[in-house]
Design a protein around this motif. Structure first.
Motif, PDB file in Angstrom:
ATOM      1  N   ILE A  45       0.857  -1.175   0.000  1.00 25.36           N
ATOM      2  CA  ILE A  45       0.000   0.000   0.000  1.00 25.36           C
ATOM      3  C   ILE A  45       0.895   1.227   0.000  1.00 25.36           C
ATOM      4  CG2 ILE A  45      -1.696   1.332   1.288  1.00 25.36           C
ATOM      5  CD1 ILE A  45      -1.541  -2.435   1.539  1.00 25.36           C
ATOM      6  N   ASP A  46       0.693   2.067  -1.000  1.00 20.00           N
ATOM      7  CA  ASP A  46       1.456   3.308  -1.109  1.00 20.00           C
ATOM      8  C   ASP A  46       0.544   4.485  -0.818  1.00 20.00           C
ATOM      9  OD1 ASP A  46       3.852   2.068  -1.861  1.00 20.00           O
ATOM     10  OD2 ASP A  46       3.234   1.996  -3.955  1.00 20.00           O
ATOM     11  N   GLY A  47       1.054   5.418  -0.018  1.00 17.87           N
ATOM     12  CA  GLY A  47       0.310   6.618   0.318  1.00 17.87           C
ATOM     13  C   GLY A  47       0.882   7.823  -0.390  1.00 17.87           C
ATOM     14  N   CYS A  48       0.541   8.996   0.130  1.00 18.67           N
ATOM     15  CA  CYS A  48       0.934  10.218  -0.559  1.00 18.67           C
ATOM     16  C   CYS A  48       2.436  10.459  -0.529  1.00 18.67           C
ATOM     17  CB  CYS A  48       0.173  11.412  -0.017  1.00 18.67           C
ATOM     18  SG  CYS A  48       0.553  11.822   1.677  1.00 18.67           S
ATOM     19  N   GLY A  49       3.169   9.795   0.372  1.00 16.14           N
ATOM     20  CA  GLY A  49       4.620   9.934   0.374  1.00 16.14           C
ATOM     21  C   GLY A  49       5.241   9.406  -0.906  1.00 16.14           C
ATOM     22  N   VAL A  50       4.635   8.364  -1.486  1.00 18.72           N
ATOM     23  CA  VAL A  50       5.112   7.782  -2.735  1.00 18.72           C
ATOM     24  C   VAL A  50       4.439   8.457  -3.924  1.00 18.72           C
ATOM     25  CG1 VAL A  50       5.159   5.674  -4.125  1.00 18.72           C
ATOM     26  CG2 VAL A  50       5.611   5.556  -1.691  1.00 18.72           C
ATOM     27  N   LEU A  51       3.110   8.637  -3.811  1.00 22.03           N
ATOM     28  CA  LEU A  51       2.329   9.147  -4.934  1.00 22.03           C
ATOM     29  C   LEU A  51       2.467  10.650  -5.131  1.00 22.03           C
ATOM     30  CD1 LEU A  51      -0.900   7.089  -4.223  1.00 22.03           C
ATOM     31  CD2 LEU A  51       0.974   6.508  -5.765  1.00 22.03           C
TER      32      LEU A  51
END
Length: 192
Positions: A45-51
């Motif tokens: 699961i990727d959050g806004c840190g990645v996206l």
């Protein structure tokens, strides 16, 4: 229970999954889900840190294929509502997105009557509730008939690892889509 995202993510027996939070400094945050039996990565699961986009999450399978795109609804209607709404979309075999679920989280205000988090799925009156307190690693996802379909439990000795017990025939991708939103709501590894 009918599959919400895909039958591929349903099992005929109860499963215990291990969740490991990724720090924001490593790959931008989010978390990884592995099977307790063989430690194989099942979801990422990727959050806004990645996206790089606030209020947006992506759930991927162990091979990195996108399964769910989840984002917080915005705009004037959302600002006037007593609930924060999150929508989850899956990808069909042609690559186009289709709505899967809506999660309503009451905003923290004196006007909020209920503190229940409600998830609506597809057409009809199918819904789920989240009961308990996610930051304490003590909450359950309960179907409309009152059956617990998944339970988040504390992993003794670590704040960055916890386990999720999922009942038979339950769509694991749906469960971890909901957990990704809970993680964001409570300001944990998927939030900015």
């Amino acid at each position: 229970m009918k599959a919400v995202v895909s039958k591929l993510h349903c099992s005929s027996m109860e499963e215990v999954m291990v969740v490991r939070r990724r720090p924001h400094v490593v790959n931008g945050g989010g978390f990884v889900v592995s099977n307790c039996k063989d430690d194989k990565i099942v979801f990422k699961i990727d959050g806004c840190g990645v996206l790089g986009t606030k209020g947006e999450l992506v759930l991927r399978d162990g091979d990195g294929n996108d399964l769910l795109l989840i984002h917080k609804k915005g705009g004037v209607v959302q600002a006037l509502s007593i609930h924060n709404k999150w929508r989850g979309y899956s990808y069909d075999y042609q690559g186009s997105v289709k709505p899967v679920f809506t999660l309503r989280d009451p905003k923290h205000s004196c006007f909020s009557i209920t503190s229940s988090i409600r998830i609506s799925v597809g057409p009809g009156n199918c819904y789920f509730d989240v009961r308990g307190y996610f930051p304490d690693r003590d909450c359950s996802i309960i179907d409309s008939t009152g059956n617990v379909i998944a339970k988040v439990k504390e992993w003794v000795g670590s704040r960055d690892i916890y386990k999720v017990v999922i009942k038979p025939s339950v769509d694991k991708a749906f469960v971890f889509g909901v957990i990704a939103v809970l993680d964001y709501i409570y300001g944990e590894s998927t939030s900015c």
